[in-house]
Design an enzyme around this catalytic site. Structure first.
Site, PDB file in Angstrom:
ATOM      1  N   HIS A 100       0.452  -1.234  -0.167  1.00 27.22           N
ATOM      2  CA  HIS A 100      -0.249  -0.046   0.473  1.00 27.22           C
ATOM      3  C   HIS A 100       1.070   1.431   0.281  1.00 27.22           C
ATOM      4  CE1 HIS A 100      -1.929  -2.998   2.563  1.00 27.22           C
ATOM      5  NE2 HIS A 100      -3.207  -2.497   1.594  1.00 27.22           N
ATOM      6  N   ASP A 103       1.763   2.215   3.293  1.00 21.13           N
ATOM      7  CA  ASP A 103       3.538   1.082   4.192  1.00 21.13           C
ATOM      8  C   ASP A 103       5.113   1.362   3.489  1.00 21.13           C
ATOM      9  OD1 ASP A 103       0.780  -0.199   3.779  1.00 21.13           O
ATOM     10  OD2 ASP A 103       1.422  -1.787   2.616  1.00 21.13           O
TER      11      ASP A 103
END
Ligand code: XLS
Ligand code: NI
Ligand code: NI
Length: 436
Positions: A100, A103
């Site tokens: 993501h 992240d």
């Protein structure tokens, strides 16, 4: 000094090896049904659990030891972590990873700052991809952690949150494209409701469809011609998520003319939360020509939540790989380990044990499924069960040569249908066990 200096490249040593840091079944070069295991399985490591998971749960904070993290939310730390992640992918021999946006890089004070942070880390990801040959399976945007997304993203009651999410996904697709990503995933964590009394469901679903159409248009505009995936999940964090299961997703995509652009990314633990098996979800997606990728994990039947454990059950991996082979194999998708080590498994080396074990379990599943197919006994038994459709009346019905009128005449004449044959479920199950 490297982060995993005590680990060298994980090698295939065969079933008799006692080396905990070796593969017993996953031999990436072994050819099965004309394709290497590496190309069948397309293993992928997820950044969020493996490099951002701290082992926290609702009752306590994280326990994980991650000595390479300096504990700050700086871009420098994120860049350093990215290099550590690639050392891990490389030593493990995983050809892919997935992330993501949030992240890999810290969220900034403004959207522009978040974009800049992301670019700074993407620069390192690109370098590391080139250095190692590891590729991006798919990218995605985190539209569920930040408090702005409390009511959802594309389905938020706040139109500016919808707009913000659009800007975030636009950037995430661009970054995925820049990194040569093989796909892009939408998991609608908060695209659902907690309470129907305060929710206009029809309106929210129309907004979601509009959002996804905008994503399709943007992908076209920038030349990103890879598949989009929708990842079904019935609940958690919301009480009800609109993308509940494979069938609900397919219905939604069909209703809003999105089916040509999306395939499904199926996750085992989501299937079980939906009251289905992964096998069921794979069959539903496969039969609709929409089986794209899998998030490989498993739940715990005694705990009712998304525990995201590494799958080691050979029966499960055999079901997965049998369905995947049946529907033509993974092409753009992969076996993506959306799984996390237990809170008690807090050492970095546990990340290796977890992935090695599950890679071996999927390799065994693949080999067993291929053996079942090569032998042909199961397929023959299924085929025999439908023998009445192979010729005569069944074949005529399948060919569209009958109507209620003609069938009614036929059965009035016969008076009763032919006798049924046994379903032989127990025998089928016994036959499966012979391959395990
Ligand atoms: C959460 C989901 C998530 C997606 C990516 O349950 O599995 O991790 O895979 O957003
Ligand atoms: Ni999940
Ligand atoms: Ni997932």
């Amino acid at each position: 000094m490297t982060a995993f200096s005590e680990v060298s490249r994980i090698n295939f040593e065969g079933p008799d090896s006692r080396n905990a840091l070796a593969f017993r079944y996953y031999d990436e070069n072994e050819v099965i049904e004309g394709k290497s295991m590496k190309d069948h399985l397309r293993f992928s490591v997820v950044y969020w659990h493996t490099f951002r998971g701290q082992g926290s749960d609702p009752f306590g904070p994280g326990t994980a030891l991650r000595p390479w993290d300096d504990g700050t939310d700086s871009v420098e730390n994120a860049q350093h972590r990215a290099r550590v992640a690639f050392e891990f992918f490389e030593k493990l021999g995983a050809p892919f990873y997935a992330f993501h946006d949030r992240d890999v890089a810290p969220e900034g004070a403004t959207l522009a700052e978040s974009h800049a942070n992301l670019d700074a880390v993407v620069h390192v990801l690109k370098e590391e991809q080139q250095r190692t040959g590891v590729r991006l399976l798919w990218g995605t945007a985190n539209l569920f952690s930040h408090p702005r997304y409390m009511h959802g993203a594309a389905t938020s009651c706040n139109a500016e949150v919808f707009a913000y999410a659009a800007a975030q996904v636009k950037k995430a697709i661009e970054v995925t494209h820049e990194l040569g990503g093989e796909g892009y995933t939408f998991w609608g964590g908060r695209e659902g409701y907690q309470c129907l009394w305060n929710t206009d469901m029809q309106r929210e679903q129309e907004h979601l469809a509009r959002f996804l159409h905008m994503a399709v248009d943007h992908a076209k505009a920038i030349g990103f011609d890879r598949p989009f995936y929708i990842e079904p999940k019935p609940k958690e964090p919301t009480k009800h998520q609109y993308d509940s299961d494979a069938a609900a997703c397919l219905n939604f995509l069909r209703q809003y003319d999105l089916l040509p652009y999306f395939k499904l990314n199926l996750e085992t633990n989501h299937a079980t939360l939906a009251g289905h098996s992964m096998h069921h979800e794979l069959e539903v997606a496969g039969a609709a020509g929409a089986l794209g990728s899998i998030d490989a994990n498993t739940g715990d039947m005694l705990l009712g939540w998304d525990t995201d454990q590494f799958a080691t059950d050979i029966y499960l991996t055999t079901q997965c790989m049998h369905a995947i082979l049946k529907y033509g194999g993974l092409t753009t998708g992969g076996v993506n380990f959306d799984a996390k080590v237990r809170r008690e498994s807090f050492e970095p080396i546990d990340l290796f044990y977890a992935h090695i074990g599950s890679m071996d379990a999927f390799a065994r599943g693949l080999k067993i499924a291929a053996a079942m197919r090569a032998d042909g006994r199961l397929a023959q038994m299924v085929n025999d069960r439908y023998g009445s459709w192979q010729s005569g009346l069944g074949a005529e019905i399948e060919a569209g040569q009958h109507s209620f009128e003609s069938l009614s005449m036929l059965m009035l004449d016969k008076g009763e249908a032919a006798a049924n044959a046994s379903g032989r479920q127990e025998l089928f199950e016994n036959v499966i066990n012979q391959y395990l």
